[in-house]
Design a protein around this motif. Structure first.
Motif, PDB file in Angstrom:
ATOM      1  N   ALA A  78       0.697 -25.764 -15.222  1.00  0.00           N
ATOM      2  CA  ALA A  78      -0.029 -27.034 -15.162  1.00  0.00           C
ATOM      3  C   ALA A  78       0.315 -27.919 -16.356  1.00  0.00           C
ATOM      4  CB  ALA A  78      -1.530 -26.778 -15.105  1.00  0.00           C
ATOM      5  N   ALA A  79       0.406 -27.328 -17.550  1.00  0.00           N
ATOM      6  CA  ALA A  79       0.755 -28.102 -18.744  1.00  0.00           C
ATOM      7  C   ALA A  79       2.162 -28.677 -18.619  1.00  0.00           C
ATOM      8  CB  ALA A  79       0.646 -27.225 -19.983  1.00  0.00           C
ATOM      9  N   GLY A  80       3.084 -27.863 -18.095  1.00  0.00           N
ATOM     10  CA  GLY A  80       4.448 -28.349 -17.898  1.00  0.00           C
ATOM     11  C   GLY A  80       4.502 -29.511 -16.917  1.00  0.00           C
ATOM     12  N   LEU A  81       3.749 -29.396 -15.834  1.00  0.00           N
ATOM     13  CA  LEU A  81       3.686 -30.481 -14.856  1.00  0.00           C
ATOM     14  C   LEU A  81       3.106 -31.751 -15.481  1.00  0.00           C
ATOM     15  CD1 LEU A  81       2.369 -28.587 -11.694  1.00  0.00           C
ATOM     16  CD2 LEU A  81       4.623 -29.647 -11.961  1.00  0.00           C
ATOM     17  N   PHE A  82       2.066 -31.569 -16.283  1.00  0.00           N
ATOM     18  CA  PHE A  82       1.393 -32.709 -16.894  1.00  0.00           C
ATOM     19  C   PHE A  82       2.340 -33.486 -17.801  1.00  0.00           C
ATOM     20  CE2 PHE A  82      -0.727 -34.343 -20.708  1.00  0.00           C
ATOM     21  CZ  PHE A  82      -1.525 -35.333 -20.141  1.00  0.00           C
ATOM     22  N   ARG A 118       5.182 -35.254 -15.968  1.00  0.00           N
ATOM     23  CA  ARG A 118       4.719 -36.486 -15.316  1.00  0.00           C
ATOM     24  C   ARG A 118       4.422 -37.582 -16.336  1.00  0.00           C
ATOM     25  NH1 ARG A 118       5.210 -39.461 -10.819  1.00  0.00           N
ATOM     26  NH2 ARG A 118       3.310 -40.622 -10.342  1.00  0.00           N
ATOM     27  N   LEU A 119       3.812 -37.216 -17.462  1.00  0.00           N
ATOM     28  CA  LEU A 119       3.453 -38.187 -18.492  1.00  0.00           C
ATOM     29  C   LEU A 119       4.686 -38.912 -19.024  1.00  0.00           C
ATOM     30  CD1 LEU A 119       1.107 -39.301 -20.280  1.00  0.00           C
ATOM     31  CD2 LEU A 119       1.688 -37.507 -21.930  1.00  0.00           C
ATOM     32  N   PHE A 120       5.732 -38.155 -19.348  1.00  0.00           N
ATOM     33  CA  PHE A 120       6.946 -38.756 -19.900  1.00  0.00           C
ATOM     34  C   PHE A 120       7.755 -39.487 -18.839  1.00  0.00           C
ATOM     35  CE2 PHE A 120       6.728 -34.984 -23.023  1.00  0.00           C
ATOM     36  CZ  PHE A 120       5.782 -35.646 -23.781  1.00  0.00           C
ATOM     37  N   GLU A 121       7.551 -39.109 -17.595  1.00  0.00           N
ATOM     38  CA  GLU A 121       8.215 -39.829 -16.509  1.00  0.00           C
ATOM     39  C   GLU A 121       7.601 -41.213 -16.334  1.00  0.00           C
ATOM     40  OE1 GLU A 121       8.909 -39.483 -11.640  1.00  0.00           O
ATOM     41  OE2 GLU A 121       7.921 -37.864 -12.750  1.00  0.00           O
ATOM     42  N   VAL A 122       6.270 -41.266 -16.409  1.00  0.00           N
ATOM     43  CA  VAL A 122       5.573 -42.541 -16.239  1.00  0.00           C
ATOM     44  C   VAL A 122       5.772 -43.444 -17.444  1.00  0.00           C
ATOM     45  CG1 VAL A 122       3.297 -43.617 -15.957  1.00  0.00           C
ATOM     46  CG2 VAL A 122       3.864 -41.548 -14.684  1.00  0.00           C
ATOM     47  N   ASP A 123       5.716 -42.867 -18.643  1.00  0.00           N
ATOM     48  CA  ASP A 123       5.862 -43.657 -19.872  1.00  0.00           C
ATOM     49  C   ASP A 123       6.709 -42.890 -20.884  1.00  0.00           C
ATOM     50  OD1 ASP A 123       5.690 -45.307 -22.040  1.00  0.00           O
ATOM     51  OD2 ASP A 123       3.505 -45.452 -22.067  1.00  0.00           O
ATOM     52  N   PRO A 124       8.033 -43.059 -20.850  1.00  0.00           N
ATOM     53  CA  PRO A 124       8.915 -42.336 -21.787  1.00  0.00           C
ATOM     54  C   PRO A 124       8.644 -42.658 -23.252  1.00  0.00           C
ATOM     55  CG  PRO A 124      10.171 -43.273 -19.953  1.00  0.00           C
ATOM     56  CD  PRO A 124       8.792 -43.847 -19.864  1.00  0.00           C
ATOM     57  N   SER A 125       8.020 -43.808 -23.526  1.00  0.00           N
ATOM     58  CA  SER A 125       7.757 -44.177 -24.920  1.00  0.00           C
ATOM     59  C   SER A 125       6.753 -43.252 -25.596  1.00  0.00           C
ATOM     60  CB  SER A 125       7.252 -45.623 -24.992  1.00  0.00           C
ATOM     61  OG  SER A 125       5.960 -45.742 -24.418  1.00  0.00           O
ATOM     62  N   LEU A 126       6.034 -42.446 -24.811  1.00  0.00           N
ATOM     63  CA  LEU A 126       5.048 -41.537 -25.390  1.00  0.00           C
ATOM     64  C   LEU A 126       5.686 -40.257 -25.939  1.00  0.00           C
ATOM     65  CD1 LEU A 126       2.139 -41.778 -22.782  1.00  0.00           C
ATOM     66  CD2 LEU A 126       2.289 -42.863 -25.025  1.00  0.00           C
ATOM     67  N   ALA A 139      -1.749 -39.100 -15.242  1.00  0.00           N
ATOM     68  CA  ALA A 139      -0.924 -37.885 -15.227  1.00  0.00           C
ATOM     69  C   ALA A 139      -1.780 -36.642 -15.002  1.00  0.00           C
ATOM     70  CB  ALA A 139      -0.159 -37.763 -16.544  1.00  0.00           C
ATOM     71  N   LEU A 140      -2.983 -36.637 -15.552  1.00  0.00           N
ATOM     72  CA  LEU A 140      -3.883 -35.497 -15.370  1.00  0.00           C
ATOM     73  C   LEU A 140      -4.301 -35.355 -13.911  1.00  0.00           C
ATOM     74  CD1 LEU A 140      -5.679 -33.216 -16.472  1.00  0.00           C
ATOM     75  CD2 LEU A 140      -7.431 -34.957 -16.943  1.00  0.00           C
ATOM     76  N   LEU A 141      -4.677 -36.464 -13.286  1.00  0.00           N
ATOM     77  CA  LEU A 141      -5.089 -36.414 -11.878  1.00  0.00           C
ATOM     78  C   LEU A 141      -3.919 -35.998 -10.985  1.00  0.00           C
ATOM     79  CD1 LEU A 141      -7.309 -39.635 -11.696  1.00  0.00           C
ATOM     80  CD2 LEU A 141      -8.085 -37.251 -11.719  1.00  0.00           C
ATOM     81  N   GLU A 200      -3.819 -32.622  -8.625  1.00  0.00           N
ATOM     82  CA  GLU A 200      -3.493 -32.697  -7.202  1.00  0.00           C
ATOM     83  C   GLU A 200      -2.399 -31.701  -6.837  1.00  0.00           C
ATOM     84  OE1 GLU A 200      -2.153 -36.024  -3.849  1.00  0.00           O
ATOM     85  OE2 GLU A 200      -2.130 -36.521  -5.991  1.00  0.00           O
ATOM     86  N   LYS A 201      -1.374 -31.593  -7.688  1.00  0.00           N
ATOM     87  CA  LYS A 201      -0.288 -30.655  -7.428  1.00  0.00           C
ATOM     88  C   LYS A 201      -0.768 -29.207  -7.568  1.00  0.00           C
ATOM     89  CE  LYS A 201       2.787 -33.787  -6.700  1.00  0.00           C
ATOM     90  NZ  LYS A 201       3.319 -34.009  -5.325  1.00  0.00           N
ATOM     91  N   GLY A 202      -1.614 -28.951  -8.551  1.00  0.00           N
ATOM     92  CA  GLY A 202      -2.057 -27.588  -8.802  1.00  0.00           C
ATOM     93  C   GLY A 202      -3.099 -27.083  -7.826  1.00  0.00           C
ATOM     94  N   LEU A 203      -3.967 -27.976  -7.354  1.00  0.00           N
ATOM     95  CA  LEU A 203      -5.062 -27.557  -6.475  1.00  0.00           C
ATOM     96  C   LEU A 203      -4.711 -27.663  -4.996  1.00  0.00           C
ATOM     97  CD1 LEU A 203      -8.057 -29.215  -8.363  1.00  0.00           C
ATOM     98  CD2 LEU A 203      -7.506 -26.773  -8.260  1.00  0.00           C
ATOM     99  N   GLY A 204      -3.766 -28.486  -4.672  1.00  0.00           N
ATOM    100  CA  GLY A 204      -3.388 -28.624  -3.263  1.00  0.00           C
ATOM    101  C   GLY A 204      -4.519 -29.180  -2.425  1.00  0.00           C
ATOM    102  N   GLU A 205      -4.847 -28.495  -1.334  1.00  0.00           N
ATOM    103  CA  GLU A 205      -5.889 -28.972  -0.419  1.00  0.00           C
ATOM    104  C   GLU A 205      -7.274 -28.973  -1.056  1.00  0.00           C
ATOM    105  OE1 GLU A 205      -5.715 -26.624   3.092  1.00  0.00           O
ATOM    106  OE2 GLU A 205      -3.781 -27.426   3.774  1.00  0.00           O
TER     107      GLU A 205
END
Length: 216
Positions: A23-27, A30-38, A97-99, A103-108
């Protein structure tokens, strides 16, 4: 944030805890994908950073029933993040990014109710962190109050862009306007009494009154 939302957040976090590293890896991905400046804000080992993230989330989620004890901890976290270079607008990116990660971790199991519960809880905690950071931030880094979403701000009063024309004050018949007032409305000639040199007979002169009214 109501009790049902707190319970939903706590139950679903228990489902994510066994895959905390994933989950941390996914987070962060996603965070750096949305905003690479972070990315430059995270200078340490990202695996260690991921463990700190999940540990912090665990403490916060478990303490949702004890907000009085949780708030000082969250405020201190907000002040520390200010020193790391985190600004108010970064919290929105982190929340998104957290949401997405949940969503990816919990699925349905990530139902609309769970989404709303996590969004609400995160929004409350993020506001506490932002407010604490703004209290100690230099003036140049503080977010203006107009952008903090205060629910009790009074609407601005729209002032007219022009001044209405000032009309000539009314005078009782036969009275004389004082010279100081005449000057405001075109000078002494605008209200001057007829001169004897103009050839006018004495009978055409306006009668004087002994006590002219005072213009206020």
């Amino acid at each position: 944030m109501n009790n049902e939302q707190k319970l939903l957040v706590q139950k679903t976090f228990e489902m994510v805890a066994p895959i905390a590293d994933v989950a941390a890896g996914l987070f962060y991905g996603r965070l750096f994908e949305v905003d690479p400046s972070l990315k430059p804000l995270f200078r340490g080992d990202m695996k260690d950073q991921g463990k700190k993230l999940m540990s912090t989330l665990k403490v916060a989620v478990q303490a949702l029933d004890r907000l009085d004890a949780l708030i000082p901890t969250v405020q201190a976290l907000g002040r520390r993040h200010l020193a790391y270079g985190v600004r108010d607008d970064h919290y929105d990116t982190v929340g998104a990014a957290l949401l997405w990660t949940l969503e990816k971790g919990l699925g349905e199991a990530f139902t609309p109710e769970v989404h709303e519960a996590w969004a609400t809880v995160y929004g409350v905690l993020a506001k506490v962190m932002k407010d604490a950071a703004n209290e100690v931030a230099p003036l140049s880094l503080r977010t203006p109050l107009s952008r903090r979403g205060s629910a009790h701000r009074m609407p601005a009063v729209k002032r007219p862009s022009y001044r209405p024309p000032m009309g000539r004050p009314s005078m009782p018949p036969g009275s004389r306007m004082p010279a100081s007032i005449q000057a405001l409305y075109g000078g002494a000639n605008s209200q001057a009494a007829p001169s004897s040199k103009s050839g006018a007979s004495p009978s055409t002169r306006l009668p004087r009154i002994s006590n002219p009214p005072t213009i206020t």
